[in-house]
Write a protein that holds these residues in place. Structure first.
Motif, short mmCIF file in Angstrom:
data_model
loop_
_atom_site.label_atom_id
_atom_site.label_comp_id
_atom_site.label_asym_id
_atom_site.label_seq_id
_atom_site.Cartn_x
_atom_site.Cartn_y
_atom_site.Cartn_z
N GLU A 14 0.82 -1.21 0.00
CA GLU A 14 0.00 0.00 0.00
C GLU A 14 0.86 1.26 0.00
OE1 GLU A 14 -3.42 0.17 -0.35
OE2 GLU A 14 -3.11 -1.95 -0.79
N ILE A 15 1.96 1.22 0.72
CA ILE A 15 2.88 2.37 0.74
C ILE A 15 3.43 2.60 -0.67
CG2 ILE A 15 5.15 3.13 1.54
CD1 ILE A 15 4.45 1.94 4.28
N ALA A 16 3.78 1.51 -1.35
CA ALA A 16 4.29 1.62 -2.73
C ALA A 16 3.22 2.19 -3.65
CB ALA A 16 4.77 0.26 -3.23
N LYS A 17 1.97 1.75 -3.49
CA LYS A 17 0.87 2.27 -4.30
C LYS A 17 0.68 3.77 -4.05
CE LYS A 17 -1.99 -1.89 -4.42
NZ LYS A 17 -3.26 -2.46 -3.88
N GLY A 18 1.02 4.20 -2.84
CA GLY A 18 0.90 5.61 -2.49
C GLY A 18 2.03 6.47 -3.01
N GLY A 19 2.96 5.88 -3.74
CA GLY A 19 4.02 6.65 -4.35
C GLY A 19 5.32 6.70 -3.56
N TYR A 20 5.38 6.00 -2.46
CA TYR A 20 6.61 5.94 -1.68
C TYR A 20 7.43 4.76 -2.17
CZ TYR A 20 4.12 8.99 1.56
OH TYR A 20 3.42 10.03 2.13
N TYR A 97 4.26 17.32 -4.37
CA TYR A 97 4.55 17.83 -5.71
C TYR A 97 6.04 18.10 -5.87
CZ TYR A 97 -0.43 18.45 -6.59
OH TYR A 97 -1.76 18.24 -6.79
N LEU A 98 6.62 18.68 -4.83
CA LEU A 98 8.04 19.01 -4.86
C LEU A 98 8.89 17.75 -5.01
CD1 LEU A 98 10.06 21.31 -4.64
CD2 LEU A 98 9.98 21.04 -2.16
N ALA A 99 8.56 16.70 -4.24
CA ALA A 99 9.30 15.44 -4.33
C ALA A 99 9.15 14.84 -5.73
CB ALA A 99 8.82 14.46 -3.27
N GLY A 100 7.98 14.99 -6.33
CA GLY A 100 7.78 14.50 -7.68
C GLY A 100 8.59 15.29 -8.70
N LEU A 101 8.82 16.54 -8.40
CA LEU A 101 9.55 17.40 -9.32
C LEU A 101 11.06 17.18 -9.26
CD1 LEU A 101 9.44 19.84 -11.29
CD2 LEU A 101 9.60 21.32 -9.28
N VAL A 102 11.62 17.16 -8.04
CA VAL A 102 13.09 17.08 -7.91
C VAL A 102 13.56 15.83 -7.17
CG1 VAL A 102 13.42 19.56 -8.05
CG2 VAL A 102 13.14 18.49 -5.81
N GLN A 109 15.26 20.45 -3.21
CA GLN A 109 13.93 20.83 -2.71
C GLN A 109 13.96 22.21 -2.08
OE1 GLN A 109 12.37 17.78 -0.14
NE2 GLN A 109 12.19 16.29 -1.78
N GLU A 110 14.95 22.44 -1.23
CA GLU A 110 15.07 23.74 -0.57
C GLU A 110 15.30 24.87 -1.58
OE1 GLU A 110 14.23 24.42 2.55
OE2 GLU A 110 13.77 22.29 2.71
#
Length: 124
Positions: A14-20, A97-102, A109-110
């Motif tokens: 489930e964590i993997a399905k959540g994008g982690y 969104y930020l994690a998806g971007l960089v 991120q910072e």
């Protein structure tokens, strides 16, 4: 296979399905942080070495975007026939969104946050 081991397998899926991506450094910590849980608790759950309490199940459900009853059933704390689905996806936070971007590069991120703040587009 014990109930705890079954829950560990379910939780990892489930964590993997959540994008982690648990195979990447820092993802387990990010999930724990997003859930408001101590990373050691998440680690024990994923190893099948602990049984979650109701508060932990509620926190996990919030991050996974499902009902608490779904997590309680997966943990063996509630019969499957008492689960009322469907799940509702959680809204994405700015950090998602930020994690998806960089990716997970904290420095990148910072840097993006500094830029977005300068443009008046970062709201926290």
């Amino acid at each position: 296979m014990t109930t705890q081991q079954r829950f560990a397998a379910w939780l990892a899926e489930e964590i993997a399905k959540g994008g982690y991506r648990l195979n990447r450094h820092g993802e387990q910590a990010r999930f724990a942080r997003d859930a408001g849980l101590n990373q050691s608790i998440v680690s024990r759950l994923l190893r099948g070495g602990a049984e979650p309490d109701i508060k932990t199940c509620r926190a996990i459900a919030r991050v996974l975007g499902c009902k608490t009853t779904r997590v309680l059933a997966a943990a063996g704390l509630l019969p499957e026939d008492e689960v009322d689905e469907p799940s509702v996806p959680r809204p994405l936070a700015q950090r998602d969104y930020l994690a998806g971007l960089v990716g997970d590069d904290t420095a990148a991120q910072e840097a993006v946050i500094v830029l977005l703040r300068a443009l008046g587009k970062w709201t926290s």
